[in-house]
Design a protein around this motif. Structure first.
Motif, mmCIF file in Angstrom:
data_model
loop_
_atom_site.group_PDB
_atom_site.id
_atom_site.type_symbol
_atom_site.label_atom_id
_atom_site.label_comp_id
_atom_site.label_asym_id
_atom_site.label_seq_id
_atom_site.Cartn_x
_atom_site.Cartn_y
_atom_site.Cartn_z
ATOM 1 N N CYS A 160 54.752 68.150 37.729
ATOM 2 C CA CYS A 160 54.133 67.657 36.497
ATOM 3 C C CYS A 160 54.097 68.785 35.461
ATOM 4 C CB CYS A 160 52.720 67.194 36.825
ATOM 5 S SG CYS A 160 51.830 66.518 35.431
ATOM 6 N N CYS A 209 51.599 69.847 34.208
ATOM 7 C CA CYS A 209 50.415 70.667 34.520
ATOM 8 C C CYS A 209 50.685 71.611 35.687
ATOM 9 C CB CYS A 209 49.211 69.776 34.844
ATOM 10 S SG CYS A 209 49.281 69.003 36.477
ATOM 11 N N CYS A 212 51.175 62.106 38.871
ATOM 12 C CA CYS A 212 50.497 63.382 39.120
ATOM 13 C C CYS A 212 49.240 63.145 39.940
ATOM 14 C CB CYS A 212 50.137 64.031 37.786
ATOM 15 S SG CYS A 212 49.276 65.601 38.000
ATOM 16 N N HIS A 234 48.539 61.868 33.454
ATOM 17 C CA HIS A 234 49.673 62.710 33.064
ATOM 18 C C HIS A 234 50.960 61.875 33.086
ATOM 19 C CE1 HIS A 234 47.502 66.735 34.175
ATOM 20 N NE2 HIS A 234 46.992 66.124 33.121
HETATM 21 ZN ZN ZN Z 1 49.694 66.731 36.123
#
Ligand code: ZN
Ligand code: ZN
Length: 323
Positions: free
Chosen positions: A276, A278, A310, A316
């Motif tokens: 992801c 993130c 995610c 996300h």
């Molecule tokens: Zn994420």
């Protein structure tokens, strides 16, 4: 006890740490309603909510007629190649470096040549137009996949729609070629009144228009592909599978077909880490399978389209992958 991932885990408890719940969706042609889980069926959709429209650039086929000179040059090369082969039957059909160059110039980067119509075919990105209305692919009620989907608080319906055309490396989906996907969660009790008729896409590839299907969901334990378990544990799983007359891959792990949750198969490429934005390693969420029966869709080269989400935050952006 029948040979299943559960029976393997009972005998080899080390697999328990790698087990995931999957719901095999098992679609078959039918006439689902808005209050049913379905593939390609009507979606429970609030009257006042805009229908999703894809505005990503679309990959479109462009056909270009060869000029008479180009066609003549191509045919001249063809004849020369065949004549050389006739004189030297032991050799393969071979092009000279000069002929290769001429053909490359004629193709001008196109991906195919139609030798009946004498047209070059290339893919181009088309970002014009008002956008393409997406089509329903999957509707899943929580009662049919209680454990395989991480249901957000208050949501009991998951909907997946896609834009039924080709996209080449669309925004946020590197190395992806296929339909663009969007997901919706909703609470069925909040949708009251009539459900609107969805707009029809003005362009669509037939292979991306699923036939309406009802589902016969069944919950199973799914195990990971070879690359996602320790080597010695995988070897033990293979031995166990052989003793029980099943295949580790597909009977116990990476269960095939349309499914929610579970593990992805990496049969075409080695394991691809899908991360992801993130930084979290993403998790398989939904699998769309190609088939001639049931929904009759085909993704990739008759493969599987996998939607990853995610685990840190389901809000996300999703990632798409086709094997
Ligand atoms: Zn994420
Ligand atoms: Zn699109």
């Amino acid at each position: 006890m029948p040979a299943s991932a559960e029976s393997l885990i009972a005998e080899v408890p080390a697999f328990a740490a790698h087990a995931r719940t999957a719901t095999l969706l098992r679609p078959s042609e039918g006439a689902p309603g808005v209050r049913d889980s379905s593939v390609g069926g009507p979606l429970l959709w609030p009257e006042d909510e805009p229908w999703p429209v894809c505005r990503a650039p679309h990959a479109v086929r462009v056909h270009e007629k060869l000029t008479d000179d180009e066609r003549d040059a191509w045919q001249r090369i063809d004849r020369a190649v065949k004549e050389r082969r006739r004189l030297n039957p032991g050799r393969a059909y071979e092009l000279t470096a000069e002929e290769v160059l001429v053909q490359q110039q004629i193709m001008a980067g196109a991906s195919a040549l139609d030798m009946v119509t004498w047209e070059r075919m290339r893919w181009a990105q088309d970002a014009s137009g008002p956008g393409v209305p997406m089509v329903p692919v999957l509707q899943l009620y929580a009662r049919d996949a209680p454990a395989a989907v991480p249901w957000p608080e208050g949501a009991d319906v998951l909907q997946m729609l896609w834009c039924p055309t080709e996209h080449s490396d669309p925004p946020g989906q590197p190395r992806y070629w296929g339909p663009m996907v969007t997901l919706r969660y909703r609470s069925s009790s909040r949708v009251v009144g009539a459900v609107p008729d969805p707009p029809r896409p003005d362009r669509a590839d037939d292979c991306y228009l699923p036939r309406p299907c009802v589902l016969a969901p069944v919950e199973v334990t799914d195990l990971p592909d070879q690359d996602e378990v320790p080597e010695d544990l995988h070897a033990e799983g293979e031995r166990w599978a052989e003793d029980h007359d099943v295949e580790y891959h597909r009977d116990l792990a990476c269960r095939p077909g349309w499914k929610a949750g579970g593990w992805p198969s990496w049969h075409l490429t080695d394991l691809m880490a899908i991360d992801c934005t993130c930084g979290a390693r993403m998790r398989l969420f939904l699998t769309v399978d190609s088939s001639h029966d049931g929904p009759d869709v085909s993704v990739g080269r008759h493969g599987e389209l996998r939607v990853f989400t995610c685990p840190a935050d389901p809000a996300h952006p999703i990632r798409l992958n086709i094997q």
